[in-house]
Motif scaffolding. Structure first.
Motif, mmCIF file in Angstrom:
data_model
loop_
_atom_site.group_PDB
_atom_site.id
_atom_site.type_symbol
_atom_site.label_atom_id
_atom_site.label_comp_id
_atom_site.label_asym_id
_atom_site.label_seq_id
_atom_site.Cartn_x
_atom_site.Cartn_y
_atom_site.Cartn_z
ATOM 1 N N VAL A 188 0.838 -1.204 0.000
ATOM 2 C CA VAL A 188 0.000 0.000 0.000
ATOM 3 C C VAL A 188 0.869 1.249 0.000
ATOM 4 C CG1 VAL A 188 -1.667 1.308 1.360
ATOM 5 C CG2 VAL A 188 -1.939 -1.155 1.100
ATOM 6 N N ARG A 189 1.941 1.244 0.808
ATOM 7 C CA ARG A 189 2.845 2.394 0.823
ATOM 8 C C ARG A 189 3.502 2.596 -0.538
ATOM 9 N NH1 ARG A 189 4.711 -0.218 5.713
ATOM 10 N NH2 ARG A 189 3.675 0.675 7.539
ATOM 11 N N LEU A 190 3.832 1.497 -1.201
ATOM 12 C CA LEU A 190 4.440 1.593 -2.531
ATOM 13 C C LEU A 190 3.472 2.224 -3.531
ATOM 14 C CD1 LEU A 190 6.784 0.932 -4.466
ATOM 15 C CD2 LEU A 190 5.739 -1.333 -4.799
ATOM 16 N N ILE A 191 2.214 1.774 -3.494
ATOM 17 C CA ILE A 191 1.206 2.343 -4.401
ATOM 18 C C ILE A 191 1.008 3.822 -4.106
ATOM 19 C CG2 ILE A 191 -1.231 2.263 -5.037
ATOM 20 C CD1 ILE A 191 -1.170 -0.743 -4.484
ATOM 21 N N ASN A 192 0.955 4.174 -2.830
ATOM 22 C CA ASN A 192 0.781 5.570 -2.459
ATOM 23 C C ASN A 192 1.988 6.408 -2.881
ATOM 24 O OD1 ASN A 192 -1.052 7.425 -1.137
ATOM 25 N ND2 ASN A 192 0.493 7.634 0.470
ATOM 26 N N GLY A 193 3.187 5.838 -2.754
ATOM 27 C CA GLY A 193 4.389 6.558 -3.161
ATOM 28 C C GLY A 193 4.460 6.770 -4.662
ATOM 29 N N ARG A 203 -17.869 3.023 6.843
ATOM 30 C CA ARG A 203 -17.378 2.046 5.881
ATOM 31 C C ARG A 203 -16.053 1.435 6.305
ATOM 32 N NH1 ARG A 203 -16.955 5.995 1.131
ATOM 33 N NH2 ARG A 203 -16.560 7.313 2.936
ATOM 34 N N ARG A 204 -15.779 0.282 5.752
ATOM 35 C CA ARG A 204 -14.481 -0.352 5.877
ATOM 36 C C ARG A 204 -13.934 -0.482 4.476
ATOM 37 N NH1 ARG A 204 -15.417 -5.339 8.841
ATOM 38 N NH2 ARG A 204 -15.747 -6.298 6.823
ATOM 39 N N GLY A 205 -12.718 0.006 4.239
ATOM 40 C CA GLY A 205 -12.154 0.018 2.902
ATOM 41 C C GLY A 205 -11.696 -1.346 2.446
ATOM 42 N N VAL A 217 -2.920 8.688 -3.477
ATOM 43 C CA VAL A 217 -3.797 7.992 -4.421
ATOM 44 C C VAL A 217 -5.083 8.791 -4.632
ATOM 45 C CG1 VAL A 217 -5.044 5.851 -4.884
ATOM 46 C CG2 VAL A 217 -2.843 5.767 -3.718
ATOM 47 N N GLY A 218 -5.653 9.292 -3.529
ATOM 48 C CA GLY A 218 -6.845 10.121 -3.660
ATOM 49 C C GLY A 218 -6.591 11.368 -4.474
ATOM 50 N N GLY A 219 -5.435 11.997 -4.271
ATOM 51 C CA GLY A 219 -5.094 13.172 -5.066
ATOM 52 C C GLY A 219 -4.918 12.854 -6.537
ATOM 53 N N LEU A 220 -4.331 11.688 -6.829
ATOM 54 C CA LEU A 220 -4.164 11.285 -8.230
ATOM 55 C C LEU A 220 -5.513 11.051 -8.898
ATOM 56 C CD1 LEU A 220 -2.240 10.458 -10.521
ATOM 57 C CD2 LEU A 220 -2.273 8.125 -9.590
ATOM 58 N N VAL A 221 -6.402 10.332 -8.210
ATOM 59 C CA VAL A 221 -7.736 10.099 -8.765
ATOM 60 C C VAL A 221 -8.489 11.416 -8.924
ATOM 61 C CG1 VAL A 221 -9.962 8.980 -8.336
ATOM 62 C CG2 VAL A 221 -7.839 7.757 -7.841
ATOM 63 N N GLN A 222 -8.380 12.301 -7.941
ATOM 64 C CA GLN A 222 -9.024 13.610 -8.016
ATOM 65 C C GLN A 222 -8.524 14.387 -9.237
ATOM 66 O OE1 GLN A 222 -11.329 15.240 -6.368
ATOM 67 N NE2 GLN A 222 -10.938 17.398 -6.811
ATOM 68 N N THR A 223 -7.219 14.351 -9.476
ATOM 69 C CA THR A 223 -6.648 15.079 -10.607
ATOM 70 C C THR A 223 -7.109 14.493 -11.931
ATOM 71 O OG1 THR A 223 -4.704 15.585 -9.247
ATOM 72 C CG2 THR A 223 -4.504 15.887 -11.628
ATOM 73 N N ASN A 280 -8.207 7.561 2.836
ATOM 74 C CA ASN A 280 -7.119 7.212 3.744
ATOM 75 C C ASN A 280 -5.747 7.342 3.100
ATOM 76 O OD1 ASN A 280 -8.957 6.611 5.766
ATOM 77 N ND2 ASN A 280 -9.075 4.450 5.214
ATOM 78 N N LEU A 281 -5.672 7.265 1.764
ATOM 79 C CA LEU A 281 -4.394 7.361 1.047
ATOM 80 C C LEU A 281 -4.365 8.680 0.291
ATOM 81 C CD1 LEU A 281 -4.250 3.712 -0.333
ATOM 82 C CD2 LEU A 281 -3.138 4.613 1.715
ATOM 83 N N PRO A 282 -3.751 9.706 0.839
ATOM 84 C CA PRO A 282 -3.854 11.043 0.244
ATOM 85 C C PRO A 282 -3.277 11.139 -1.157
ATOM 86 C CG PRO A 282 -2.228 10.993 2.020
ATOM 87 C CD PRO A 282 -2.952 9.697 2.074
#
Length: 674
Positions: free
Chosen positions: A29-34, A179-181, A503-509, A499-501
């Motif tokens: 998960v950290r790798l994906i977020n990075g 929710r539970r992710g 990844v969330g920022g990438l999807v938002q963009t 929870n993953l800022p």
């Protein structure tokens, strides 16, 4: 001795495997977020798109903002509580920071208020963690005060101490995200699998090391099967070994756990949000002329003569008008100003509510914007008229002296996006048909209707839909997430994106790119509870086709059925009706609001509405705010709410009713004096 050694080895190995898999999953998960953070670094235009990433939040915070201007008069009891609590937190931060520091702590997830008029309040209780937390706060505050001299009367508790103790009854945090992710589910699934595998290994080892005891267990098992089979229950019960620390004999015992529960997705409804925040609620089912069953929701003030109707846009529901909690939602703002609030829901749910229970998917989704404006809205507004007229005649008997044509209340409409186009269509078509539209003022927030000035993505959709419409229409009747599993997956992924800022920022963009750089909080909107595994709003193919036709024609007009004969049958003319040519029929004041950062419906398109209305002699105003498209409903902006409330206050009360009421009162006084 050997059994104990095997148990110890298995226990250590099990915990080691759990730790290894847990850390491995976390590292992935950290790798994906990075990687997402690195990709986000190189994406252009992310600064403006990410402005709205923190603008949406469904959970009410303890440290709430000060009362905005539109709340100066007429505040609900819950708003008063939130305001007083925030004031106390400023004066006694040392005592309340412990409570407000962690909104996601387990102590608040089950907290509830027994004093608020919520139908669910009796089912909620504070867990041990929050009780102990509050008790510690009381002790700290108690010992922080100087002790009184012996024999002197006990001083009364301070206001802050009373406030802290009252939190046991008044703390409410049941609007927390439940929710539970997907990542949390993977952690739980991995742990369950490891437990199951090692349980099998443990039993196998026990069988080998203690064969006599194992054979005795098997014998008892077979004998129980021979005695009879118990009835099966709907819920699946499994036995879970539990041990309570602190007991003299912490021997594992069997505890039955029911798995007949939800999948930890947030399936709250508009009713849940309204009642959990302490407001009254009423649901009214409306049947349209073509058999669709609509849900008209209400925050009732039955004796109020000021009524407001709120209409959502595309892929939205009434949830949008209450999603910002107490202080930031238009529905609660109008109610606190003394309005009877109605929340309309257009047709288009995956559950396919219709009088014909066997209606096919293709037949259900066979509607355009025409049906929204000429069937859905009229049916709901006529139901409002029926309900309000009946209630006011009961609560105000003097209304019987008025003529039947007079409306004993004033109805204003607030609409967003497609809801704005639908409301304008409703007013014009009702005037053409010679029927009353019942409205006194129309407030349109970024209304649809003109779309020729739009981003390239919408132009591509237009050029794809129009030529391929005859082929796609039978195959794709609507656009929505088709199965419960995928709807559940989207609901859970929305939690992970929160929870993953990075990844969330990438999807938002990326989503911002799709809609031309609009900085609305698209990630936050995905987490709205109306996108749940059981139901969600969808868009029919004909609605999308209708929008494409409007964009191509550069006119706000009715649906084009594709042939002169079909249009002649529907409208009496070979071409669809151009609503822009009939703006002169609008006989009520209209307030148009545009967003300077809106890339879905640009300000130039809202100004097109304004120019046509102004040229037609309509009483119309135009105002721009520095908002994106979804900021009008999913973000808390005091400036916008103040403007909307000011527009509502421009509607004069029923002067004829007031005159009749005063004449009746003077007549009664004359009779008494005689």
């Amino acid at each position: 001795m050997m059994q104990r050694l095997v148990d110890t080895v298995l226990a250590v190995t099990k915990e080691s495997v759990k730790t290894f898999t847990y850390e491995a999953l976390n590292n992935i998960v950290r790798l994906i977020n990075g990687i997402s953070a690195i990709l986000l670094t190189f994406l252009p235009g992310k600064a403006t798109i990410l402005e709205g990433i923190h603008g949406w939040e469904l959970r009410p915070a303890f440290r709430g903002p000060r009362f905005p201007r539109w709340m100066e008069n007429g505040v609900s009891s819950f708003n008063q509580f939130i305001h007083e609590l925030s004031m106390d937190s400023d004066t006694d931060t040392s005592s309340l920071d412990v409570l407000s520091g962690d909104e996601d702590s387990s102590g608040y997830e089950s907290a509830a208020s027994s004093a608020l008029p919520s139908p669910r309040a009796s089912r909620a209780s504070l867990n041990k963690h929050s009780w102990h937390q509050m008790n510690w706060i009381q002790y700290i505050m108690m010992f922080s005060k100087p002790s009184s001299t012996p024999g002197s009367p006990r001083p009364p508790c301070s206001h802050s101490a009373r406030r802290v103790r009252s939190l046991k009854d008044h703390v409410i945090h049941r609007a927390t995200d439940r929710r539970r992710g997907v990542i949390e589910d993977l952690h739980l699934f991995t742990e369950i699998c490891i437990e199951a595998i090692f349980d099998v290994v443990h039993k196998a080892a026990h069988l080998l090391l203690s064969p006599s005891e194992a054979f005795g267990t098997l014998k008892r098992l077979f004998s129980s099967h021979e005695s009879g089979i118990k009835e099966e229950h709907d819920a699946v019960d499994v036995s879970v070994s539990t041990a309570v620390l602190g007991k003299n004999d912490p021997k594992p015992s069997e505890r039955n756990s029911s798995f007949n529960q939800s999948m930890n997705t947030d399936a709250r409804t508009c009713q849940d949000v309204i009642t959990e925040l302490g407001y009254p609620y009423e649901a009214i089912h409306v049947i349209t002329a073509d058999g669709y069953i609509l849900l008209l929701e209400r925050i009732p003030r039955r004796d109020a003569q000021k009524v407001v109707y709120l209409q959502h846009g595309v892929l939205d529901s009434s949830m949008g008008w209450v999603s910002n909690g107490v202080v930031g939602s238009p529905a609660f703002a109008a109610y606190d100003q003394g309005y009877d609030v109605f929340l309309g829901n257009l047709r288009g749910l995956v559950s396919r509510e219709h009088v014909n229970k066997k209606i096919s998917s293709r037949q259900y989704w066979k509607y355009s914007i025409n049906e929204h404006g000429m069937h859905d809205v009229p049916a709901m507004i006529e139901k409002i008229h029926e309900v309000k007229t009946g209630e006011l005649k009961l609560s105000k008997p003097d209304l019987g002296e008025e003529t039947n044509e007079d409306q004993p209340y004033k109805l204003c409409a607030i609409c967003h996006s497609l809801g704005g186009a639908v409301m304008i269509m409703h007013v014009i078509t009702r005037r053409i048909e010679g029927k009353p539209h019942r409205l006194s003022r129309l407030i349109c927030l970024s209304p649809a209707g003109f779309h020729y000035d739009s981003n390239p993505v919408f132009s591509v959709v237009e050029h794809v839909l129009l030529p391929l419409a005859p082929i796609l229409s039978p195959i794709v009747p609507a656009f929505y997430i088709p199965t419960r599993f995928f709807r559940m997956l989207v609901n859970k992924l929305a939690r992970d994106l929160h929870n993953l800022p990075a990844v969330g920022g990438l999807v938002q963009t990326l989503m911002g790119y799709v809609v031309g750089g609009d900085s609305s909080n698209w990630v936050g909107v995905l987490g709205l509870p109306h996108y749940n595994m059981n139901d969600m709003p969808g868009v029919s193919f004909r609605v999308a086709l209708h929008l494409a036709q409007i964009k191509r024609a550069r006119k706000f007009r009715l649906f084009d059925y594709g042939s002169a004969s079909a249009n002649m049958e529907a409208y009496g003319s070979p071409e669809p009706l151009d609503l822009g040519e009939y703006y002169g029929l609008i006989d009520i004041p209209v307030n148009l609001v545009a967003g300077q950062k809106d890339r879905v419906i640009r300000p130039s398109m809202v100004r097109r509405h304004y120019k046509l209305m102004k040229d037609a002699g309509v009483i119309v105003s135009y105002r721009e705010f520095e908002y994106a498209h979804l900021d009008f409903t999913f973000s808390h902006h005091e400036e916008l709410l103040s403007y909307v409330m000011a527009c509502l206050l421009l509607v004069e009360p029923n002067t004829k009713h007031l005159a009749t009421r005063s004449s009746l009162q003077s007549r009664k006084k004359g009779q008494v004096s005689n």
